[in-house]
Motif scaffolding. Structure first.
Motif, PDB file in Angstrom:
ATOM      1  N   ILE A 264      15.099  -7.910 -18.692  1.00  0.00           N
ATOM      2  CA  ILE A 264      15.535  -8.485 -17.262  1.00  0.00           C
ATOM      3  C   ILE A 264      16.559  -8.026 -16.684  1.00  0.00           C
ATOM      4  O   ILE A 264      16.473  -6.591 -15.623  1.00  0.00           O
ATOM      5  CB  ILE A 264      15.692  -9.351 -16.904  1.00  0.00           C
ATOM      6  CG1 ILE A 264      14.914 -10.525 -17.576  1.00  0.00           C
ATOM      7  CG2 ILE A 264      16.267  -9.744 -15.535  1.00  0.00           C
ATOM      8  CD1 ILE A 264      15.184 -12.092 -17.543  1.00  0.00           C
ATOM      9  N   ARG A 265      17.434  -6.999 -17.410  1.00  0.00           N
ATOM     10  CA  ARG A 265      18.567  -6.279 -17.201  1.00  0.00           C
ATOM     11  C   ARG A 265      18.006  -4.490 -16.494  1.00  0.00           C
ATOM     12  O   ARG A 265      18.513  -3.995 -15.486  1.00  0.00           O
ATOM     13  CB  ARG A 265      19.922  -5.611 -17.935  1.00  0.00           C
ATOM     14  CG  ARG A 265      21.155  -6.952 -18.309  1.00  0.00           C
ATOM     15  CD  ARG A 265      21.823  -6.838 -19.506  1.00  0.00           C
ATOM     16  NE  ARG A 265      22.142  -7.730 -19.513  1.00  0.00           N
ATOM     17  CZ  ARG A 265      22.233  -8.943 -20.479  1.00  0.00           C
ATOM     18  NH1 ARG A 265      21.579  -7.771 -21.671  1.00  0.00           N
ATOM     19  NH2 ARG A 265      22.715 -10.347 -21.273  1.00  0.00           N
ATOM     20  N   ALA A 266      16.941  -4.135 -17.516  1.00  0.00           N
ATOM     21  CA  ALA A 266      16.433  -2.903 -17.337  1.00  0.00           C
ATOM     22  C   ALA A 266      15.230  -3.143 -16.207  1.00  0.00           C
ATOM     23  O   ALA A 266      16.003  -2.198 -15.329  1.00  0.00           O
ATOM     24  CB  ALA A 266      15.838  -2.634 -18.613  1.00  0.00           C
ATOM     25  N   VAL A 273      19.548  -3.853  -8.356  1.00  0.00           N
ATOM     26  CA  VAL A 273      19.267  -5.771  -8.313  1.00  0.00           C
ATOM     27  C   VAL A 273      20.903  -5.096  -8.878  1.00  0.00           C
ATOM     28  O   VAL A 273      21.066  -5.393  -9.885  1.00  0.00           O
ATOM     29  CB  VAL A 273      18.994  -6.488  -8.994  1.00  0.00           C
ATOM     30  CG1 VAL A 273      18.936  -7.982  -8.712  1.00  0.00           C
ATOM     31  CG2 VAL A 273      17.609  -5.828  -7.806  1.00  0.00           C
ATOM     32  N   THR A 274      21.651  -6.047  -7.784  1.00  0.00           N
ATOM     33  CA  THR A 274      22.868  -6.545  -8.746  1.00  0.00           C
ATOM     34  C   THR A 274      23.489  -7.752  -9.309  1.00  0.00           C
ATOM     35  O   THR A 274      24.682  -7.988  -9.765  1.00  0.00           O
ATOM     36  CB  THR A 274      24.358  -6.105  -7.290  1.00  0.00           C
ATOM     37  OG1 THR A 274      24.347  -6.733  -6.909  1.00  0.00           O
ATOM     38  CG2 THR A 274      24.346  -4.852  -7.269  1.00  0.00           C
ATOM     39  N   ASP A 275      22.553  -8.573  -9.049  1.00  0.00           N
ATOM     40  CA  ASP A 275      22.971  -9.771  -9.839  1.00  0.00           C
ATOM     41  C   ASP A 275      22.515 -10.261 -10.796  1.00  0.00           C
ATOM     42  O   ASP A 275      22.550  -9.402 -11.776  1.00  0.00           O
ATOM     43  CB  ASP A 275      21.801 -10.914  -8.991  1.00  0.00           C
ATOM     44  CG  ASP A 275      21.413 -11.194  -7.464  1.00  0.00           C
ATOM     45  OD1 ASP A 275      22.661 -11.965  -6.771  1.00  0.00           O
ATOM     46  OD2 ASP A 275      21.165 -10.738  -7.726  1.00  0.00           O
ATOM     47  N   GLU A 276      23.492 -11.561 -11.549  1.00  0.00           N
ATOM     48  CA  GLU A 276      23.987 -11.205 -13.356  1.00  0.00           C
ATOM     49  C   GLU A 276      22.070 -12.133 -13.091  1.00  0.00           C
ATOM     50  O   GLU A 276      21.860 -13.239 -13.119  1.00  0.00           O
ATOM     51  CB  GLU A 276      24.707 -12.513 -13.194  1.00  0.00           C
ATOM     52  CG  GLU A 276      25.244 -12.856 -14.909  1.00  0.00           C
ATOM     53  CD  GLU A 276      26.106 -13.582 -15.459  1.00  0.00           C
ATOM     54  OE1 GLU A 276      26.493 -13.635 -16.487  1.00  0.00           O
ATOM     55  OE2 GLU A 276      25.917 -14.239 -14.478  1.00  0.00           O
ATOM     56  N   PRO A 277      22.038 -11.111 -13.992  1.00  0.00           N
ATOM     57  CA  PRO A 277      20.434 -11.865 -15.093  1.00  0.00           C
ATOM     58  C   PRO A 277      20.563 -12.952 -15.940  1.00  0.00           C
ATOM     59  O   PRO A 277      21.838 -13.313 -16.259  1.00  0.00           O
ATOM     60  CB  PRO A 277      20.078 -10.959 -16.021  1.00  0.00           C
ATOM     61  CG  PRO A 277      20.942  -9.545 -15.294  1.00  0.00           C
ATOM     62  CD  PRO A 277      22.113  -9.894 -15.255  1.00  0.00           C
TER      63      PRO A 277
END
Length: 432
Positions: A264-266, A273-277
């Motif tokens: 997801i981070r990738a 996207v800057t939200d926390e996964p």
């Protein structure tokens, strides 16, 4: 009324909805060809999450229990779709037996059953409700809080058919998800249609199988209109060796969580996207929002406290959880009033017949909203999610609802594929 999105409607959301609008003729053609090859479920509902850059289904229910939450404006659509579903399965049907859950004290659920009965009766069917409860030994009238009534009757088995006293229906419609297994009275009904089929119940169905089928459907659809399938799909993993009470299998779960968060981070980096996964750990079978937890780091699933273990260990009907799906989490940016919201879309046959918003004022946009304290806001999807207006902006009500309808139908199509691929060689309780 359309939900408010807390982010500016100028980025990826508009881009995705614009793709749907620009490709609407191709999308509808694609769906038509798919329904020629796959028989749609009788009905279904799906919970969607809209993050602003992603719109995806997070759950698909084959025994929907919220018809009472639909706006009255949906009734003509429901009746037309129900007529199509009945004709597809039992063209000469004149009577139908509906079997609900055993929730005789849940007023909201009983109102759902009454709404479903009303819809089916308007198709011209003689519809009666048979109860699996052993204490229902004679017709029992329940007074509902909304002023309506519902009559439950004792089931009567005759050979390979199921009915009521002086009532021999063409088909048996389940609004009971069979979480506790198949009751003996439903087994071996070789002379009647049982819909949905018995193997669609949670005693054998798995969310991970549906996710796998949806992944294939979403990839084919995405190729058709030229989008990244991740925009409408959820990555996932599975851990089938967990025992929350005995604290075994935590390493398997943590490894799956870590691997999924890394992927997801990738994708977040790719899209800026800057939200926390986060991921959502769910029981691989079951409903009602039970057995669900939100996780942002693999360490959070190691050494759960007693309260957390108890929450995850048991679901509906007291069933023990030993298999979980680890699902990519989708932040919801939609709000209605003061609450975080997510759309729930209802379908019958292959038609979208309406929907509503699940709202929770005490949950965050990365949390499960199907929890105590939730509210429902019926919203009239004026265009029934199938009539976009290309002259309006992508986020205008008809176009927002069309986007909902497209993704919801993808989930329903995946359920069709799932039911086909999991059908036993000799189905118990369904006519050949």
């Amino acid at each position: 009324m359309v939900p408010h999105l807390t982010t500016a409607l100028t980025g990826p959301l508009l881009e995705l909805e614009r793709q749907f609008l620009d490709n609407a003729p191709e999308i509808e053609k694609w769906f038509r060809t798919q329904w020629q090859d796959h028989m749609p479920p009788f009905y279904g509902s799906t919970d969607l999450r809209n993050s602003g850059f992603k719109l995806a289904p997070v759950d698909l229910n084959l025994f929907p229990g919220g018809f009472n939450n639909l706006n009255d404006a949906f009734m003509p659509l429901c009746v037309q779709a129900a007529q199509s579903a009945v004709e597809r399965i039992c063209p000469d049907a004149s009577s139908l037996l509906l079997i609900p859950e055993n929730h005789t004290r849940n007023q909201f659920y009983l109102q759902n059953v009454a709404s479903l009965v009303s819809i089916l009766r308007l198709t011209g069917l003689d519809v009666r409700v048979g109860s699996l409860l052993p204490d229902i030994v004679e017709p029992t009238v329940l007074e509902l809080n909304n002023g309506t009534t519902l009559t439950l009757e004792p089931l009567r088995r005759s050979g390979k058919r199921l009915g009521l006293d002086n009532f021999d229906p063409c088909a048996v419609l389940l609004n009971n998800d069979l979480s506790a297994g198949i009751p003996p009275v439903l087994k071996g009904l070789d002379e009647q249609w049982v819909i949905p089929p018995l193997h669609a119940g949670w005693h054998v169905r798995r969310k991970s199988k549906h996710a796998e089928c949806y992944d294939r459907v979403a990839r084919e659809f995405a190729t058709t209109i030229g989008i990244d399938p991740w925009r409408i799909n959820l990555d996932f993993g599975v851990c089938g060796q967990i025992n929350f009470q005995e604290r075994t299998g935590e390493e398997c779960l943590a490894a799956q969580v870590d691997a999924l968060l890394t992927r997801i981070r990738a994708k977040y980096k790719e899209y800026g996207v800057t939200d926390e996964p986060f991921v959502v750990v769910k029981a691989d079978a079951g409903t009602y929002g039970m057995g669900v937890m939100t996780v942002t780091d693999a360490s959070e699933v190691i050494g759960l406290n007693r309260r957390q273990r108890n929450k995850m260990a048991v679901v509906k009907e007291g069933l023990q959880v030993h298999e979980v799906i680890i699902q990519e989490g989708v932040h919801t940016f939609e709000t209605v009033g003061e609450g975080v919201a997510e759309p729930v879309v209802y379908m019958m046959d292959h038609y979208v017949v309406g929907g509503f918003y699940r709202i929770h004022t005490e949950r965050g946009r990365n949390e499960n909203l199907n929890a105590p304290g939730m509210q429902f806001k019926p919203l009239a999807f004026d265009t029934s999610c199938i009539m976009p207006d290309v002259d309006l902006a992508p986020d205008a009500p008809p176009n927002r609802f069309y986007a909902y309808g497209v993704v919801a139908r993808l989930a329903l199509l995946a359920a069709s594929v799932e039911i086909e691929e999991t059908e036993p060689v000799h189905e118990i309780g369904e006519a050949a």
